[in-house]
Motif scaffolding. Sequence first.
Motif, PDB file in Angstrom:
ATOM      1  N   GLN A  45      37.270  49.343  15.296  1.00  0.00           N
ATOM      2  CA  GLN A  45      37.987  49.341  16.573  1.00  0.00           C
ATOM      3  C   GLN A  45      37.899  47.981  17.246  1.00  0.00           C
ATOM      4  O   GLN A  45      38.885  47.502  17.823  1.00  0.00           O
ATOM      5  CB  GLN A  45      37.419  50.418  17.503  1.00  0.00           C
ATOM      6  N   ARG A  46      36.729  47.353  17.158  1.00  0.00           N
ATOM      7  CA  ARG A  46      36.543  46.042  17.789  1.00  0.00           C
ATOM      8  C   ARG A  46      37.527  45.013  17.222  1.00  0.00           C
ATOM      9  O   ARG A  46      37.982  44.121  17.914  1.00  0.00           O
ATOM     10  CB  ARG A  46      35.097  45.590  17.570  1.00  0.00           C
ATOM     11  N   TYR A  47      37.834  45.127  15.933  1.00  0.00           N
ATOM     12  CA  TYR A  47      38.727  44.173  15.280  1.00  0.00           C
ATOM     13  C   TYR A  47      40.138  44.725  15.080  1.00  0.00           C
ATOM     14  O   TYR A  47      40.930  44.160  14.338  1.00  0.00           O
ATOM     15  CB  TYR A  47      38.136  43.735  13.934  1.00  0.00           C
ATOM     16  N   GLU A  48      40.429  45.841  15.771  1.00  0.00           N
ATOM     17  CA  GLU A  48      41.745  46.473  15.698  1.00  0.00           C
ATOM     18  C   GLU A  48      42.137  46.784  14.255  1.00  0.00           C
ATOM     19  O   GLU A  48      43.261  46.524  13.812  1.00  0.00           O
ATOM     20  CB  GLU A  48      42.798  45.609  16.394  1.00  0.00           C
ATOM     21  N   LEU A  49      41.174  47.333  13.525  1.00  0.00           N
ATOM     22  CA  LEU A  49      41.382  47.750  12.136  1.00  0.00           C
ATOM     23  C   LEU A  49      41.225  49.258  12.048  1.00  0.00           C
ATOM     24  O   LEU A  49      40.618  49.881  12.916  1.00  0.00           O
ATOM     25  CB  LEU A  49      40.328  47.100  11.218  1.00  0.00           C
ATOM     26  N   ILE A  50      41.727  49.829  10.961  1.00  0.00           N
ATOM     27  CA  ILE A  50      41.439  51.236  10.720  1.00  0.00           C
ATOM     28  C   ILE A  50      40.139  51.308   9.918  1.00  0.00           C
ATOM     29  O   ILE A  50      39.863  50.421   9.097  1.00  0.00           O
ATOM     30  CB  ILE A  50      42.607  51.958  10.005  1.00  0.00           C
ATOM     31  N   PRO A  51      39.303  52.312  10.173  1.00  0.00           N
ATOM     32  CA  PRO A  51      37.997  52.387   9.507  1.00  0.00           C
ATOM     33  C   PRO A  51      38.078  52.357   7.973  1.00  0.00           C
ATOM     34  O   PRO A  51      37.203  51.797   7.329  1.00  0.00           O
ATOM     35  CB  PRO A  51      37.424  53.713  10.003  1.00  0.00           C
ATOM     36  N   SER A  52      39.131  52.923   7.405  1.00  0.00           N
ATOM     37  CA  SER A  52      39.216  52.931   5.934  1.00  0.00           C
ATOM     38  C   SER A  52      39.344  51.520   5.366  1.00  0.00           C
ATOM     39  O   SER A  52      38.866  51.243   4.261  1.00  0.00           O
ATOM     40  CB  SER A  52      40.372  53.810   5.459  1.00  0.00           C
ATOM     41  N   THR A  53      39.950  50.609   6.112  1.00  0.00           N
ATOM     42  CA  THR A  53      40.044  49.213   5.661  1.00  0.00           C
ATOM     43  C   THR A  53      38.655  48.593   5.593  1.00  0.00           C
ATOM     44  O   THR A  53      38.299  47.944   4.601  1.00  0.00           O
ATOM     45  CB  THR A  53      40.946  48.394   6.608  1.00  0.00           C
ATOM     46  N   VAL A  54      37.868  48.819   6.638  1.00  0.00           N
ATOM     47  CA  VAL A  54      36.498  48.284   6.656  1.00  0.00           C
ATOM     48  C   VAL A  54      35.683  48.935   5.548  1.00  0.00           C
ATOM     49  O   VAL A  54      34.895  48.266   4.872  1.00  0.00           O
ATOM     50  CB  VAL A  54      35.851  48.487   8.041  1.00  0.00           C
ATOM     51  N   SER A  55      35.873  50.227   5.312  1.00  0.00           N
ATOM     52  CA  SER A  55      35.163  50.912   4.221  1.00  0.00           C
ATOM     53  C   SER A  55      35.544  50.327   2.873  1.00  0.00           C
ATOM     54  O   SER A  55      34.696  50.174   1.989  1.00  0.00           O
ATOM     55  CB  SER A  55      35.458  52.412   4.256  1.00  0.00           C
ATOM     56  N   ASP A  56      36.820  49.988   2.698  1.00  0.00           N
ATOM     57  CA  ASP A  56      37.255  49.345   1.451  1.00  0.00           C
ATOM     58  C   ASP A  56      36.553  48.009   1.268  1.00  0.00           C
ATOM     59  O   ASP A  56      36.103  47.669   0.170  1.00  0.00           O
ATOM     60  CB  ASP A  56      38.769  49.126   1.444  1.00  0.00           C
ATOM     61  N   TRP A  57      36.436  47.241   2.348  1.00  0.00           N
ATOM     62  CA  TRP A  57      35.750  45.948   2.268  1.00  0.00           C
ATOM     63  C   TRP A  57      34.276  46.138   1.951  1.00  0.00           C
ATOM     64  O   TRP A  57      33.677  45.340   1.224  1.00  0.00           O
ATOM     65  CB  TRP A  57      35.923  45.167   3.558  1.00  0.00           C
TER      66      TRP A  57
END
Length: 126
Positions: A45-57
């Motif tokens: 949320q802080r980086y205006e991303l969806i959580p699944s994108t961060v999980s992929d990273w």
Amino acid sequence: MGATSEFLAMVPRRADGKRNWPSELKARIVAETLIEGETVKAVAQRYELIPSTVSDWRRIARQGKLVLPNLDGMNFVPVEVEAPVAQPVPTTSSGTIDVVMGDIAVRLDAATPAPRIAEIARALAT
């Protein structure tokens, strides 16, 4: 959130309008998820991303394809691998186990311990 928005405005965009996240920034975002008390959802949320994108990273980082910086507050937990627990030999409906090697078949009681079955199988293989 204003500072974050200004920061995000500097992240280059591709022709399709999506952000082109540099590897170093991906690594920093993933590292932030490892800080005690942080969650993937909050960091996303802080980086205006969806959580699944961060999980992929995070998955990419676990595969060693993304080198994470060392941030203050990051904690790693030591991993302990337990010795495998012996599993009971599954019983068949007839209560027997057949060990077959070529033309030879040995029928054993289903309660025969696994080490004994292994000994018999090795003996038949020689």
